[in-house]
Design a protein around this motif. Structure first.
Motif, mmCIF file in Angstrom:
data_model
loop_
_atom_site.group_PDB
_atom_site.id
_atom_site.type_symbol
_atom_site.label_atom_id
_atom_site.label_comp_id
_atom_site.label_asym_id
_atom_site.label_seq_id
_atom_site.Cartn_x
_atom_site.Cartn_y
_atom_site.Cartn_z
ATOM 1 N N ASP A 80 0.584 4.114 -2.671
ATOM 2 C CA ASP A 80 0.393 5.516 -2.280
ATOM 3 C C ASP A 80 1.425 6.417 -2.945
ATOM 4 O O ASP A 80 1.122 7.543 -3.357
ATOM 5 C CB ASP A 80 0.485 5.650 -0.759
ATOM 6 C CG ASP A 80 -0.716 5.063 -0.040
ATOM 7 O OD1 ASP A 80 -1.772 4.901 -0.685
ATOM 8 O OD2 ASP A 80 -0.589 4.747 1.164
ATOM 9 N N GLY A 101 -9.697 0.282 -1.529
ATOM 10 C CA GLY A 101 -9.007 0.292 -2.808
ATOM 11 C C GLY A 101 -9.496 1.348 -3.773
ATOM 12 O O GLY A 101 -9.024 1.409 -4.924
ATOM 13 N N VAL A 126 -3.052 -4.151 -6.468
ATOM 14 C CA VAL A 126 -3.373 -3.692 -5.123
ATOM 15 C C VAL A 126 -4.874 -3.527 -4.943
ATOM 16 O O VAL A 126 -5.443 -3.954 -3.929
ATOM 17 C CB VAL A 126 -2.628 -2.381 -4.804
ATOM 18 C CG1 VAL A 126 -3.111 -1.789 -3.487
ATOM 19 C CG2 VAL A 126 -1.122 -2.634 -4.749
ATOM 20 N N GLN A 127 -5.521 -2.921 -5.902
ATOM 21 C CA GLN A 127 -6.963 -2.714 -5.740
ATOM 22 C C GLN A 127 -7.713 -4.037 -5.690
ATOM 23 O O GLN A 127 -8.737 -4.150 -5.011
ATOM 24 C CB GLN A 127 -7.508 -1.812 -6.853
ATOM 25 C CG GLN A 127 -7.578 -2.404 -8.234
ATOM 26 C CD GLN A 127 -8.738 -3.372 -8.444
ATOM 27 O OE1 GLN A 127 -9.804 -3.182 -7.849
ATOM 28 N NE2 GLN A 127 -8.525 -4.398 -9.261
ATOM 29 N N LEU A 166 -7.847 -5.193 -2.303
ATOM 30 C CA LEU A 166 -8.531 -4.271 -1.395
ATOM 31 C C LEU A 166 -9.897 -3.886 -1.957
ATOM 32 O O LEU A 166 -10.122 -2.754 -2.412
ATOM 33 C CB LEU A 166 -7.680 -3.014 -1.191
ATOM 34 C CG LEU A 166 -6.318 -3.217 -0.526
ATOM 35 C CD1 LEU A 166 -5.486 -1.954 -0.635
ATOM 36 C CD2 LEU A 166 -6.492 -3.621 0.931
ATOM 37 N N TYR A 218 -6.965 3.746 -5.472
ATOM 38 C CA TYR A 218 -6.122 3.086 -6.457
ATOM 39 C C TYR A 218 -6.890 2.830 -7.752
ATOM 40 O O TYR A 218 -6.331 2.946 -8.848
ATOM 41 C CB TYR A 218 -5.565 1.789 -5.876
ATOM 42 C CG TYR A 218 -4.936 1.993 -4.512
ATOM 43 C CD1 TYR A 218 -4.016 3.029 -4.296
ATOM 44 C CD2 TYR A 218 -5.268 1.184 -3.431
ATOM 45 C CE1 TYR A 218 -3.445 3.233 -3.046
ATOM 46 C CE2 TYR A 218 -4.694 1.375 -2.183
ATOM 47 C CZ TYR A 218 -3.793 2.406 -2.000
ATOM 48 O OH TYR A 218 -3.237 2.616 -0.756
ATOM 49 N N ARG A 236 0.834 -1.211 0.000
ATOM 50 C CA ARG A 236 0.000 0.000 0.000
ATOM 51 C C ARG A 236 0.864 1.255 0.000
ATOM 52 O O ARG A 236 0.480 2.271 -0.586
ATOM 53 C CB ARG A 236 -0.954 -0.023 1.193
ATOM 54 C CG ARG A 236 -1.998 -1.126 1.105
ATOM 55 C CD ARG A 236 -3.110 -0.956 2.110
ATOM 56 N NE ARG A 236 -3.909 0.251 1.851
ATOM 57 C CZ ARG A 236 -5.041 0.548 2.490
ATOM 58 N NH1 ARG A 236 -5.498 -0.283 3.431
ATOM 59 N NH2 ARG A 236 -5.707 1.638 2.207
#
Length: 433
Positions: A111, A188, A179-180, A183, A191, A107
């Motif tokens: 970010d 998420g 990543v999304q 999440l 993202y 994350r």
């Protein structure tokens, strides 16, 4: 072996006779032309409006990017340029277990990616994404104003601000997708939003004919050329296919965006087919870069002359073989590229590791196949560029810095040709049904 002796041995092994007593320079680099109003005016009337609109949008986006940064900096002193240059891993692994992409470590990388996304939607290159999150007023990308090698400096402090060079933008988007996916829901969302914006950036960057520049908004010079070099174009095309497919990590993509990506992918394949080089009526391969407006092959950096490229051709061949329903034109392009790669393979030579005298080509009976990175379009003989813009026929005559600093020979096309043989066998089976 001394370089001169190596060159003589190599020439004898290849049956080429002794090399000339002096450097075999056959020419100098010709600069690629940028996309300009004057060049657009020379196009067919039916094409001018689309290209003028593209150029205007590009300039407007660059102006907006610059204005956004200036507004942030007007609020206070700009922070120091602390964004790390890439030295090895970019910090965006795409092969971790799915659960890892929900970790604090992943994350943080995501970010960082979101924070450094330009207002236009792209990313700069050569960045360690494990670094700090961008502060207001900090530049969006590391800036390199050093023109060595032929880099076109559009404006001091504003280069490669949004690019597909060196895996940039496409890798950030793939990482955000991973990543999304780990999440779902609100965690998420940021993202997914950045991903959508980034895909929109690629769609905006696509030329009216389906090509992609190396840098967008346009930077000028060879950066405006359709860039196959270092697989930039192929990576964009692959990503667009994933977005259009809406499977796995990309299942969240809205149908409307997927549809746009599908259209863009088709246009990319169209320009790829249109730019394949024909020699004496036969399809061969592709160059590292092709002119945005004419599709003619063009040079890039000082040491990258106009030439057919075995490395880029191999990757584009792989791209075409992945198409699920190849047309007759696609099949012909694949067969032509594979035949060309087989024809220009080099045997009985070796590309040495770095030593006291640097890398050089030497006679090595029984070795091969090996491929030169670049081949002259007319003669199909290997050619090599030096930092001063000179074009050579003997790699051993390059300066040590360029012999060591570029991949002049490699065996990479062998894997593409092995895949081709399997693909061709499969196509034969389909035709037999």
């Amino acid at each position: 072996m001394h370089l001169k002796k190596a060159a003589i041995a190599l020439a004898l092994a290849l049956g080429l006779g002794l090399p000339a007593a002096h450097a075999s320079v056959i020419g100098t680099m010709t600069r690629a032309q940028p996309v300009t109003e004057a060049r657009i005016a020379a196009l067919a009337e039916a094409d001018r409006a689309a290209w003028r609109g593209y150029l205007e949008r590009s300039r407007a986006l660059m102006a907006r990017d610059k204005a956004a940064l200036a507004t942030e900096r007007a609020a206070g002193a700009a922070p120091p340029e602390a964004q790390a240059r890439l030295h090895g891993d970019s910090g965006m692994p795409l092969d971790k277990p799915p659960a890892w992409y929900a970790s604090p470590e992943a994350r943080h990388v995501a970010d960082n990616i979101v924070s450094f996304q330009t207002p236009a939607g792209g990313w700069g290159k050569n960045v360690d994404r494990t670094g700090h999150v961008r502060q207001k007023g900090e530049h969006y990308a590391p800036i390199d104003d050093d023109p060595s090698g032929g880099v076109i400096v559009a404006a001091a402090g504003w280069n490669y601000v949004g690019t597909i060079d060196n895996d940039a933008t496409t890798t950030e988007l793939r990482f955000l997708a991973r990543v999304q996916a780990a999440l779902p829901g609100a965690p998420g969302e940021a993202y997914r939003k950045a991903f959508d914006k980034g895909v929109g950036y690629l769609l905006d960057a696509q030329y009216p004919n389906g090509g992609f520049p190396q840098v967008y908004p346009l930077q000028g010079g060879y950066h405006d050329a359709i860039t196959y070099n270092d697989n930039a174009f192929a990576q964009v095309a692959d990503l667009l296919a994933l977005v259009a497919g809406r499977q796995g990590d990309y299942a969240f993509v809205a149908p409307a965006l997927a549809s746009r990506a599908q259209v863009a992918h088709g246009r990319a394949i169209g320009v790829l087919l249109a730019s394949q080089i024909r020699v004496n009526g036969q399809l061969t391969g592709w160059c590292q870069q092709h002119d945005a407006l004419t599709l003619a092959p063009v040079g890039a950096r000082n040491f990258e002359p106009v030439a057919l490229s075995s490395s880029e051709t191999s990757r584009l061949l792989t791209l075409l073989m992945r198409l699920p329903q190849p047309t007759a034109q696609v099949t012909a392009a694949i067969d032509g590229a594979a035949a060309w790669l087989k024809r220009v393979a080099v045997y009985n030579v070796g590309w040495t590791a770095k030593g006291e005298n640097g890398r050089f080509l030497e006679a090595r009976p029984g070795a091969g196949p090996l491929w030169a990175r670049m081949y002259d379009i007319d003669t199909m003989q290997p050619v090599f560029g030096d930092r001063d813009g000179t074009i050579h026929t003997d790699v051993n005559e390059l300066t040590k810095e360029r012999r060591d600093g570029y991949g002049w020979y490699g065996s990479g096309p062998a894997s593409a040709l092995a895949a081709y043989d399997k693909w061709r066998a499969g196509q034969g089976g389909k035709q037999g049904r």
